[in-house]
Design an enzyme around this catalytic site. Sequence first.
Site, mmCIF file in Angstrom:
data_model
loop_
_atom_site.group_PDB
_atom_site.id
_atom_site.type_symbol
_atom_site.label_atom_id
_atom_site.label_comp_id
_atom_site.label_asym_id
_atom_site.label_seq_id
_atom_site.Cartn_x
_atom_site.Cartn_y
_atom_site.Cartn_z
ATOM 1 N N TRP A 36 0.509 -1.326 0.310
ATOM 2 C CA TRP A 36 0.052 -0.209 0.265
ATOM 3 C C TRP A 36 0.733 1.645 -0.251
ATOM 4 O O TRP A 36 0.347 1.890 -0.411
ATOM 5 C CB TRP A 36 -0.992 0.061 1.259
ATOM 6 C CG TRP A 36 -2.124 -1.378 0.953
ATOM 7 C CD1 TRP A 36 -1.852 -2.345 2.144
ATOM 8 C CD2 TRP A 36 -2.982 -1.718 0.508
ATOM 9 N NE1 TRP A 36 -3.173 -2.703 1.454
ATOM 10 C CE2 TRP A 36 -4.061 -2.876 0.241
ATOM 11 C CE3 TRP A 36 -2.576 -0.878 -0.505
ATOM 12 C CZ2 TRP A 36 -4.638 -3.308 -0.110
ATOM 13 C CZ3 TRP A 36 -4.428 -1.145 -2.061
ATOM 14 C CH2 TRP A 36 -4.819 -2.576 -1.443
ATOM 15 N N ASP B 271 -1.007 6.402 7.112
ATOM 16 C CA ASP B 271 -2.837 5.553 6.310
ATOM 17 C C ASP B 271 -2.702 4.839 7.053
ATOM 18 O O ASP B 271 -2.105 3.958 7.232
ATOM 19 C CB ASP B 271 -2.467 4.866 5.220
ATOM 20 C CG ASP B 271 -3.454 3.809 4.358
ATOM 21 O OD1 ASP B 271 -3.970 3.997 5.003
ATOM 22 O OD2 ASP B 271 -2.921 3.415 3.265
ATOM 23 N N LYS C 74 -12.383 -1.711 8.220
ATOM 24 C CA LYS C 74 -11.543 -2.670 8.299
ATOM 25 C C LYS C 74 -12.690 -2.371 10.202
ATOM 26 O O LYS C 74 -12.758 -3.446 10.404
ATOM 27 C CB LYS C 74 -10.718 -2.209 8.740
ATOM 28 C CG LYS C 74 -9.236 -1.719 7.288
ATOM 29 C CD LYS C 74 -8.900 -3.236 6.621
ATOM 30 C CE LYS C 74 -8.629 -2.906 5.287
ATOM 31 N NZ LYS C 74 -8.390 -3.978 4.651
#
Length: 360
Positions: A102, A171, A195
């Site tokens: 990511w 992030d 999440k």
Amino acid sequence: MKKVYNFNAGPAALPKTVLEKAQQEFLNFQNTGMSVMELSHRSEEYESVHVKASNLLKEILEVPDTYEVLFMQGGASLQFSAIPMNFLHSNNIANYILSGSWSEKALKEAEKIGNCHIASSSKDKGYSSIPSAIQLSKNPAYLHLTSNNTIFGTQWREFPVLPANVPLIADMSSDILSRKIPIEDISLIYAGAQKNLGPSGVTVVIISKQLLEQCHKNTPTMLNYQTYAENNSLYNTPPTFSIYMLSLVLEWVKEQGGLTYIEEKNHQKAQLLYHAIDLSEGFYTGTAKKDSRSFMNVTFTLPTKELTQLFLHQAKEKGFVGLAGHRLVGGCRASIYNAVTLESCKALVEFMDNFQSNNR
């Protein structure tokens, strides 16, 4: 109802009581005769949901008054572009720490906007640990990191300390709301909801007002953070149902005892699984270095691909869902976000022990 243990990496498990409340209100929200999905985003009924979600997030995360909470769309992936478009000017360099896939994707998007620099990386170690020895470039626009790496199962324990003039951007899609974090040390936090925060659809951004003032004036309207701050995230139609679900999840977190309770429970779940891995005498091998292990995503391998496939097949038959590792790395992964219960982790450990006994 079929018994399922949900270890999906995202979209992930939601608290049962949250789903039940949403079910009860689904057709008639607050006696409006409509679902929350049918309400105008300009209505008083929806406004109360919107404000509650924002206020609860500020309360639970202890967000200082010097920050704004924004609700955006496009997931974390859109933030990969929004961040450099707002803050990477021609005379500065965007700094990135690479700790997994990511962060690589975030860097790739920033390179389309301007000059970038890799301040640290653990790619040469197969992303099995959190990078160290950060070296900033000259004129850094910001330093970006990914706090938890879902694919490789690593997590930052503490955030780097930077010079006062260098914003830290994080992030936190996969570990926000799972532990206490020093908000005041991070200039911008962003997180896709799917999440710990709720269902997919809404992206939470927590940004310091000081950094907000630095947004590039030519940034497209829907990528400019000032657009959201100036319009209470209501410039256009927001993802109303996702924000409603976020408010219910935040209520649940508060009822559980807040982040103190949540963090303790998450540590218990992770330690339970890592203990089983470490005591297996090599039958299960954790892929992350011990000092970098994630409390959200427990990644491990078995001795052979054949055993791995058998493990996953038998686990699925027993109701364990989502244990296959990411397609990039294979192996196994148990994602143990907030809504995954301690009982589910105990059941998984029992299954792992039995599988090892039967397949030595």
